[in-house]
Design an enzyme around this catalytic site. Sequence first.
Site: not given
Lengths: 499, 499
Positions: B235, B272
């Site tokens: 990720e 994120c």
Amino acid sequence: MLVTKTPGTALTSINETMLNAFDAFNEYKKVLPEQKAIFLETIANEIEALGDTLINKASEETNLPAARLTGERARTTMQLRMFAAMVREGSWVEASIDTSIPDRYPVPKSDIRKMLIPLGPVIVFGASNFPFAYSTAGGDTASALAAGCSVVVKAHPAHAETSIMVYEAIKTSIKKCGMPSNVFQHVNDEGFETGKALVQHPATAAVGFTGSFSGGKALYDYAFERKNPIPVFSEMGSINPVIFFPDTLEKNSEELVKMYAGSVTLGMGQFCTNPGLMIAIESDALNIFLENLSEEVSKFIPSKMLHEGIQQAYIEKMEKALSQKGVTLIKKSTYQSNGIKTLPAIASVSGETFLKNPTLHEEVFGPYSLMVKCKDVNELKEVWQSVAGQLTTSLMGTDKDFNDHKELIEIAPAIAGRINFNNPPTGVEVCPSMVHGGPFPATTDSRYTAVGINGVKRWVRPICFQNCPEYLLPEELKNKNPRKIMRLINNQHSNGDVE
Amino acid sequence: MLVTKTPGTALTSINETMLNAFDAFNEYKKVLPEQKAIFLETIANEIEALGDTLINKASEETNLPAARLTGERARTTMQLRMFAAMVREGSWVEASIDTSIPDRYPVPKSDIRKMLIPLGPVIVFGASNFPFAYSTAGGDTASALAAGCSVVVKAHPAHAETSIMVYEAIKTSIKKCGMPSNVFQHVNDEGFETGKALVQHPATAAVGFTGSFSGGKALYDYAFERKNPIPVFSEMGSINPVIFFPDTLEKNSEELVKMYAGSVTLGMGQFCTNPGLMIAIESDALNIFLENLSEEVSKFIPSKMLHEGIQQAYIEKMEKALSQKGVTLIKKSTYQSNGIKTLPAIASVSGETFLKNPTLHEEVFGPYSLMVKCKDVNELKEVWQSVAGQLTTSLMGTDKDFNDHKELIEIAPAIAGRINFNNPPTGVEVCPSMVHGGPFPATTDSRYTAVGINGVKRWVRPICFQNCPEYLLPEELKNKNPRKIMRLINNQHSNGDVE
């Protein structure tokens, strides 16, 4: 991703094909489930409507007998109808709904709803050994269309005309059902560069392949080289080891000979589930089994293989295998007729030799099988574990065998995608519980299957909607559930509405 | 795969670690669900038992405030208990049973039963910005242990001591629950070669990573180079574009300013899901919104970022972004205190300039956000589609906005894993419907999520048993279903027994 309409320079037609596939995808993904189901069923009907003309053409191109091809066509249309039923029923989207908790402390919980959506245009590379079921309108195409993806098939050159006939049937179905005209496209080109360009085009979202290791791995590599790597599911075959336990060799030798001889010679051994390797512990019963198996196999009347290249490769690979130190050919078929040189064969080797020689681990695509004679159960275990990832591994045993070797049987799941008990490895059942996949190099991703409704999962990804107004949600995620699909509502399975 | 016990030459300790992980996996995969659930719950308890000592250590190492870390610890233990509940309930294995039809014509149908099984040892690379929830005992570890995999964590050097404390809590849990001692191992080494060796060891079955693009892509490349490639879920963050529609900018400007300013500065923008990009159509209302947003953001009292490297990167990347032709800094924070130079900032640029300059598409990790002012809806569409794969994309609009731009909203699913309506993009809810994933480069595989129970699917593969005697079947596939798990029996959902 923004796909611009600037035509490529080197491979303009591939560029156009892929831009068309991308536009078609954006229309097709909006098609309602019922319409998609009817489209898949229409393809099945149109393929059937081609009648004997299709069977004859395929037989001419592949050397496969009409009976086998008729069966394969039935499987192909069955698969299309199975995916139609899956789409119509609807639970396959794995809808999941977590409702909001506005007064949760310390922060409110938003409404979140998830489902699977199609990835985008999928490239399908047809298999030489399944001109219908793993080619133009085969399992990969059917599952991708069911997912909501547009499809571009790169036809297998060994049955290019058969592929065109099936393509015409799909084109007719597109027209009859009012689908986007480029939802399915067909590329007929032997060039190696064409496949690479298809995989590497920016509009391509995923790739399906059935065939050799070299072909499947090459496509996997092309996809990796992309600026944005994409999923490639290559099914690359394997040697599918079969374990014969001592008690069953004593008690059921005759039956095992019949079953195994049938499986190894079925369709001239041209199946990815063909058993290329047997493993057993040395014994008199094993020797008797091997003698009788070779005798039975030698009686088999061989036929032409799929094409010249496969025939040549079989002869070369078998000769290479038989020439390895320590390998014994049990009995050679003495069959002689119309120049067919691709004869079935059974050979044997010691466990010790097998473990030392990687050449013996390689697939010999055709009706050839090697028995590894192990000195004890530990060596058998070691031999079994030494093989690379497999599509299937089989266990032939009595209840006594299985109870005597419980610890050994625990190894099986690490080796293959399908564990098979007292059944021939060939004959892959098309059903929801089937896994036709396995660890690398059987496939490029052990988390997927090429057969059964779960094949659709290769072409979809989950997406969630947070705090989305009801009127903007996809039908599958709205509060009302008129189709009664199975959903997870606040972590409970339910086919009802959201209350 | 046969993993032999010959120690490596260069990286002997990694080799030993992985051989231990492999042995532990072979024991741990046999542990019953209830025991596995208790193990996960014990880890949660042991982490809580560390009390303030853990919070203080983490705060010292990461500069994150105690309140934030306390919340993150709660999320971490909640995740462990959520996976415990999933394992205990049992339906997650996706059991599917197709019973035999011995008299089917032309060939009998075998009994076939499928379920998910763990892949093997998983390597987890901890994230710098989530010392608990995405590190040692974070979501990747919890989901892998739930799957039945053994885990090796490569600790993040920025919070190595925190990681060791959590590791000790896990070690205690292993002892208390009688788990295989190497089911979880901890590698503390800053060396780049260590990560590579872990990913490329033959015993390694999968990799989980949360962090930068360069780090995540490097691991993906290492895995690809293996003789047998393995799945890597990296990720890698994104800029998470937020669309502001005209009507809501007119009507809800004040509310939007508050929400967005809170989201962009939350935790010093070190998420994120931090919104790095805004997109809207030029208007007076937009200019007012931007002025007020900048004003609000400039009032934010900044704090130290996670570590020196991230601080430096933020300053450099922001300065680079602001120095691009056509980029206007709306208002600079005038905050000055104890040498903190990492100030939040809001800038703007025209759609035309944004489309031409790839530098503006890059993530600036920190409290910085760029507004792209588009001349019309077509340019807005083009700008939105020009960004690479995203974790999330948000739509700020009234019902009028959504109804006016239905066609535009249809684009959203192609861009991200999560589509967010009138909610800040930060604050990822941990629930079954969450998708924390997205197209490359947000992650390396859009078909998976890192958050929620479906995170377990990264570490499992399906396997089927054909014609398997009842007594050899795993509990989940036997006829009796005492745990009432949801299974697919002959393609029908059922939590009952096989009749």
